[in-house]
Scaffold this motif. Structure first.
Motif, PDB file in Angstrom:
ATOM      1  N   TRP A  72      -4.491   4.385  -5.278  1.00 55.12           N
ATOM      2  CA  TRP A  72      -4.206   3.664  -4.037  1.00 55.12           C
ATOM      3  C   TRP A  72      -4.648   4.542  -2.849  1.00 55.12           C
ATOM      4  O   TRP A  72      -5.184   4.054  -1.878  1.00 55.12           O
ATOM      5  CB  TRP A  72      -2.712   3.375  -3.892  1.00 55.12           C
ATOM      6  CG  TRP A  72      -2.063   2.362  -4.774  1.00 55.12           C
ATOM      7  CD1 TRP A  72      -0.896   1.696  -4.462  1.00 55.12           C
ATOM      8  CD2 TRP A  72      -2.443   1.866  -6.059  1.00 55.12           C
ATOM      9  NE1 TRP A  72      -0.563   0.837  -5.490  1.00 55.12           N
ATOM     10  CE2 TRP A  72      -1.481   0.916  -6.471  1.00 55.12           C
ATOM     11  CE3 TRP A  72      -3.499   2.135  -6.907  1.00 55.12           C
ATOM     12  CZ2 TRP A  72      -1.556   0.241  -7.686  1.00 55.12           C
ATOM     13  CZ3 TRP A  72      -3.570   1.471  -8.131  1.00 55.12           C
ATOM     14  CH2 TRP A  72      -2.620   0.535  -8.494  1.00 55.12           C
ATOM     15  N   ASP A  73      -4.351   5.834  -2.915  1.00 58.47           N
ATOM     16  CA  ASP A  73      -4.620   6.745  -1.806  1.00 58.47           C
ATOM     17  C   ASP A  73      -5.514   7.866  -2.321  1.00 58.47           C
ATOM     18  O   ASP A  73      -5.056   8.792  -2.989  1.00 58.47           O
ATOM     19  CB  ASP A  73      -3.297   7.297  -1.262  1.00 58.47           C
ATOM     20  CG  ASP A  73      -3.496   8.153  -0.012  1.00 58.47           C
ATOM     21  OD1 ASP A  73      -4.587   8.744   0.137  1.00 58.47           O
ATOM     22  OD2 ASP A  73      -2.563   8.223   0.805  1.00 58.47           O
ATOM     23  N   ASN A  75      -7.091  10.234  -0.711  1.00 61.84           N
ATOM     24  CA  ASN A  75      -6.827  11.560  -0.135  1.00 61.84           C
ATOM     25  C   ASN A  75      -5.777  12.294  -0.963  1.00 61.84           C
ATOM     26  O   ASN A  75      -5.928  13.472  -1.306  1.00 61.84           O
ATOM     27  CB  ASN A  75      -6.312  11.437   1.307  1.00 61.84           C
ATOM     28  CG  ASN A  75      -7.369  10.879   2.263  1.00 61.84           C
ATOM     29  OD1 ASN A  75      -8.555  10.980   1.993  1.00 61.84           O
ATOM     30  ND2 ASN A  75      -6.924  10.284   3.363  1.00 61.84           N
ATOM     31  N   SER A  90      -9.430   0.433  -3.638  1.00 65.41           N
ATOM     32  CA  SER A  90     -10.107  -0.588  -2.822  1.00 65.41           C
ATOM     33  C   SER A  90     -11.470  -0.954  -3.427  1.00 65.41           C
ATOM     34  O   SER A  90     -11.968  -2.051  -3.181  1.00 65.41           O
ATOM     35  CB  SER A  90     -10.254  -0.117  -1.372  1.00 65.41           C
ATOM     36  OG  SER A  90     -10.781   1.187  -1.333  1.00 65.41           O
ATOM     37  N   ARG A  94      -8.275  -3.810  -4.818  1.00 67.70           N
ATOM     38  CA  ARG A  94      -6.831  -3.540  -4.993  1.00 67.70           C
ATOM     39  C   ARG A  94      -6.164  -4.537  -5.944  1.00 67.70           C
ATOM     40  O   ARG A  94      -5.054  -5.012  -5.678  1.00 67.70           O
ATOM     41  CB  ARG A  94      -6.106  -3.579  -3.642  1.00 67.70           C
ATOM     42  CG  ARG A  94      -6.575  -2.497  -2.680  1.00 67.70           C
ATOM     43  CD  ARG A  94      -5.706  -2.483  -1.417  1.00 67.70           C
ATOM     44  NE  ARG A  94      -6.472  -2.137  -0.235  1.00 67.70           N
ATOM     45  CZ  ARG A  94      -6.120  -2.394   1.007  1.00 67.70           C
ATOM     46  NH1 ARG A  94      -4.978  -2.999   1.250  1.00 67.70           N
ATOM     47  NH2 ARG A  94      -6.871  -2.046   2.012  1.00 67.70           N
TER      48      ARG A  94
ATOM     49  N   ILE B 224      -1.322   8.105   3.342  1.00 70.59           N
ATOM     50  CA  ILE B 224      -0.582   6.902   3.758  1.00 70.59           C
ATOM     51  C   ILE B 224       0.911   7.136   3.526  1.00 70.59           C
ATOM     52  O   ILE B 224       1.745   6.937   4.393  1.00 70.59           O
ATOM     53  CB  ILE B 224      -1.023   5.673   2.928  1.00 70.59           C
ATOM     54  CG1 ILE B 224      -2.534   5.487   3.028  1.00 70.59           C
ATOM     55  CG2 ILE B 224      -0.297   4.429   3.399  1.00 70.59           C
ATOM     56  CD1 ILE B 224      -3.084   4.495   1.999  1.00 70.59           C
ATOM     57  N   PHE B 309     -11.430   2.091   9.108  1.00 71.03           N
ATOM     58  CA  PHE B 309     -10.958   1.290   7.982  1.00 71.03           C
ATOM     59  C   PHE B 309      -9.474   1.603   7.738  1.00 71.03           C
ATOM     60  O   PHE B 309      -9.081   2.762   7.618  1.00 71.03           O
ATOM     61  CB  PHE B 309     -11.787   1.631   6.734  1.00 71.03           C
ATOM     62  CG  PHE B 309     -11.269   1.009   5.462  1.00 71.03           C
ATOM     63  CD1 PHE B 309     -11.355  -0.368   5.261  1.00 71.03           C
ATOM     64  CD2 PHE B 309     -10.689   1.797   4.468  1.00 71.03           C
ATOM     65  CE1 PHE B 309     -10.864  -0.945   4.091  1.00 71.03           C
ATOM     66  CE2 PHE B 309     -10.192   1.223   3.294  1.00 71.03           C
ATOM     67  CZ  PHE B 309     -10.286  -0.153   3.110  1.00 71.03           C
ATOM     68  N   MET B 310      -8.660   0.565   7.716  1.00 71.74           N
ATOM     69  CA  MET B 310      -7.222   0.740   7.446  1.00 71.74           C
ATOM     70  C   MET B 310      -6.997   0.550   5.948  1.00 71.74           C
ATOM     71  O   MET B 310      -7.253  -0.542   5.428  1.00 71.74           O
ATOM     72  CB  MET B 310      -6.411  -0.273   8.240  1.00 71.74           C
ATOM     73  CG  MET B 310      -4.910  -0.194   7.972  1.00 71.74           C
ATOM     74  SD  MET B 310      -3.920  -1.189   9.117  1.00 71.74           S
ATOM     75  CE  MET B 310      -4.371  -2.843   8.614  1.00 71.74           C
ATOM     76  N   PRO B 311      -6.507   1.583   5.243  1.00 69.40           N
ATOM     77  CA  PRO B 311      -6.452   1.493   3.770  1.00 69.40           C
ATOM     78  C   PRO B 311      -5.178   0.832   3.234  1.00 69.40           C
ATOM     79  O   PRO B 311      -4.808   1.055   2.094  1.00 69.40           O
ATOM     80  CB  PRO B 311      -6.506   2.968   3.356  1.00 69.40           C
ATOM     81  CG  PRO B 311      -5.830   3.686   4.477  1.00 69.40           C
ATOM     82  CD  PRO B 311      -6.136   2.911   5.734  1.00 69.40           C
ATOM     83  N   HIS B 312      -4.509   0.048   4.053  1.00 67.37           N
ATOM     84  CA  HIS B 312      -3.308  -0.650   3.563  1.00 67.37           C
ATOM     85  C   HIS B 312      -3.152  -1.953   4.325  1.00 67.37           C
ATOM     86  O   HIS B 312      -3.910  -2.231   5.261  1.00 67.37           O
ATOM     87  CB  HIS B 312      -2.056   0.237   3.683  1.00 67.37           C
ATOM     88  CG  HIS B 312      -1.786   0.763   5.070  1.00 67.37           C
ATOM     89  ND1 HIS B 312      -1.385  -0.041   6.099  1.00 67.37           N
ATOM     90  CD2 HIS B 312      -1.899   2.010   5.589  1.00 67.37           C
ATOM     91  CE1 HIS B 312      -1.221   0.697   7.191  1.00 67.37           C
ATOM     92  NE2 HIS B 312      -1.547   1.949   6.912  1.00 67.37           N
ATOM     93  N   TYR B 351      -6.226   6.988   8.954  1.00 62.73           N
ATOM     94  CA  TYR B 351      -5.957   8.257   8.263  1.00 62.73           C
ATOM     95  C   TYR B 351      -7.272   8.983   8.047  1.00 62.73           C
ATOM     96  O   TYR B 351      -8.259   8.376   7.610  1.00 62.73           O
ATOM     97  CB  TYR B 351      -5.267   7.989   6.914  1.00 62.73           C
ATOM     98  CG  TYR B 351      -4.100   7.040   7.093  1.00 62.73           C
ATOM     99  CD1 TYR B 351      -2.823   7.517   7.334  1.00 62.73           C
ATOM    100  CD2 TYR B 351      -4.309   5.657   7.122  1.00 62.73           C
ATOM    101  CE1 TYR B 351      -1.766   6.648   7.575  1.00 62.73           C
ATOM    102  CE2 TYR B 351      -3.272   4.779   7.361  1.00 62.73           C
ATOM    103  CZ  TYR B 351      -2.002   5.274   7.592  1.00 62.73           C
ATOM    104  OH  TYR B 351      -0.964   4.413   7.847  1.00 62.73           O
TER     105      TYR B 351
END
Lengths: 382, 382
Positions: A72-73, A75, A90, A94, B224, B309-312, B351
């Motif tokens: 999901w993340d 990083n 992504s 998702r 996140i 880009f917003m990852p959520h 982020y």
């Protein structure tokens, strides 16, 4: 179609070692692809056990011994995760279905192969898998890969034992500090006790508490699990107070309960003493090859002789989950037998709406030479 | 066979009102018995919504408008639960199958009737139900009773709005205190911020936090959801710090995120300003009848114009669950449309592994006259 780049070197070999065991099992069982998902509402610590990623991802393992992790993340995963291939979730819109379909292609799984998903998969989601990934044989069963992982995870490896030992040391240091502050009167409320644990455990190098601390003063200790978990009510005052907490170190949580008994009545002293005797009885039965159901049944019989009833199981394995295998429980579907490497709680308790409740819980490591009590919780009489 | 005693008077009518709505639905849909279970690993807030019991129980509702609750802890249930009949789970050997079978007899459900269980039921457990309770037609589906409850729960009733308003007031009072202590330098670490919230929220009458507080200083705000959730690392120091928390009042949790930005670079200021503009854009679109996917898509497009880009997702409903309906999310399976009574977050964020992260999140009530922003989180520039 995406193609996979050559794998990065994996840094943490403990996860690779565990994956190797699963690859062997997949090979024996004829499973071509395994999908291990951890997501909100359906947590699965097997993800962390196999990849190091604490949460939120799907790990795919192929019988050809390759691993692909959709996180999901990205990083966060770049720091924590160990897998050959790491991709952002992504990339798969998702969606677990999309991820499984793409992973099967990337990992070159032949059509008609057997794919296994978690036995916690909800029935409607299982139907989606079967309907959407028709080229494969989708398995969702208790007795498959997850049972194998349960068995493997119940026997802690050296790294796991080291982490739980460290967590137990931190727990013991906190138990001593709690006793000191309860005796000195610095801890007056449930929140005082719970917040001391939250603050100190981070100084001791823990990730945090293993679960929400339960601190129940005399007015609320009659409940097995107090609700709310802790409040601004008095704690350690006249009567019975229960403090149940665990500290998480590198993912692995301890689990202890101390009872504080101040100025007890004879009736209260009686349930305290029965609880201590039940604990000693249980510990005396811990040995390699013993059925955990037998131990729990002996404690149930012991309490029954005094017309008392314990409304919960005697104990449970600890590790990445708050409760894991083996259960120490008197139920006819419990077939677990103790073996060296298991770490579990023993936690007899008695609860009465008028007298209050008491519970004594410690963490036991069964070693080659017998049980070792890792934590030092006790009933504290004031 | 056990027989049920005449029902006690139910004390809290809000739960009875909700059950009445479900009885009506069962009657329309031809469902004779509904089983709502909340247990470890499969939490279901519908149990609390229908009975007041916060956790650990199975509630049975019959189309003949009777309710029977099997509770893990009878002491606790006697205080919190509202149901006609309350029994200890141990009466059913602590097994869901046994409980369902007995409840069907006690509630006089005719053989051949339709029984509905949660769509979160794992596939192997579903097979157990079908195999063991063969006299009945077992339904386990997304579009059934749980979808109905989702729809009902998404539109908060007066009691729920009052609780969330109270929680929002407590949240705002904590936001002010946090700002004060960050400015004065009293809060220096992530743990300082998180533990202040734990301590103060109980003084403010909350059950506790709604979920584990995420406090991430400049070194960790790129994620996140920071892991571990909070540590002894610096917080509010030079760069971007994120604080994401919620307070639970009577079961209902708020959810806010403040970002603390100290001595920012122009690149950091750029993502802060974009986040604020995205938030304003989203809020300007909130109105009765608007598609939540449209709002989220507009924010995605806004960020894309700046190559961000917003990852959520942009937001989610709040209530008994940390995340509930409606989703505010740009995905083609999202068909939700805003309606009065909905309470949800808007939480744009960006982020970056180098710059750090920022997020701005508040709770919005859509009333008959338009949106009302219940909470007062903002980006705090120092």
């Amino acid at each position: 179609m995406k193609t996979l780049r050559p794998p990065k070197t994996t840094r943490r070999s403990v996860f690779r070692d565990r994956r190797e065991k699963i690859y062997d099992w997949m090979s024996r069982e004829g499973i071509a692809l395994l999908a291990v998902e951890d997501t909100e509402g359906r947590r699965d610590p097997s993800l962390r056990w196999l990849s190091g990623l604490p949460s939120d991802g799907i790990l795919f393992l192929s019988v050809e011994r390759h691993s692909l992790l959709a996180a999901w993340d990205l990083n966060l995963a770049s720091i924590h995760a160990d897998a050959e291939h790491l991709l952002p979730y992504s990339d798969f819109k998702r969606r677990p279905m999309e991820a499984l379909r793409s992973a099967a292609v990337m990992l070159k799984i032949p059509p008609g192969s057997r794919l296994e998903i978690s036995p916690s998969t909800p029935y409607p989601l299982f139907l989606d898998y079967v309907g959407n990934i028709g080229d494969f044989d989708i398995l969702c069963r208790r007795e498959g890969a997850w049972q194998e992982m349960e068995q493997l995870r119940a026997l802690k490896d050296e790294g796991e034992i080291t982490l739980i030992r460290k967590g137990a040391e931190a727990t013991n240091s906190l138990l001593r500090l709690l006793e000191k502050q309860i005796r000195s009167g610095k801890i007056k409320t449930e929140a005082d006790a719970a917040l001391l644990i939250e603050a100190e455990c981070r100084k001791l190098g823990c990730e945090g508490t293993g679960f929400e601390t339960l601190a129940a003063g005399p007015e609320r200790s009659f409940a097995i699990h107090s609700f709310p978990p802790y409040t601004a009510s008095p704690f350690g005052s006249r009567g019975l107070s229960i403090l149940d907490f665990g500290l998480r170190m590198g993912g692995y949580s301890t689990d202890v309960t101390m009872t504080i008994a101040r100025d007890c009545s004879p009736a209260q002293e009686k349930i305290l003493s029965l609880t201590e005797k039940a604990y000693d009885l249980a510990l005396s039965m811990v040995k390699n090859g013993e059925s955990t159901r037998n131990i729990a049944a002996a404690v149930d019989r012991f309490f029954a002789r005094s017309k008392q009833f314990m409304p919960h199981a005697l104990g449970h394995g600890i590790g990445l989950e708050e409760h894991e295998q083996p259960p120490i429980r008197n139920r006819d579907d419990n077939q677990w037998v103790l073996a060296p490497g298991m770490i579990f709680t023993l936690e007899p308790g008695l609860y009465d709406p008028v007298l209050g409740g008491c519970r004594l819980e410690n963490d036991i490591l069964l070693g080659e030479k017998g049980p070792e009590v890792l934590t030092e919780a006790r009933i504290l009489r004031l």
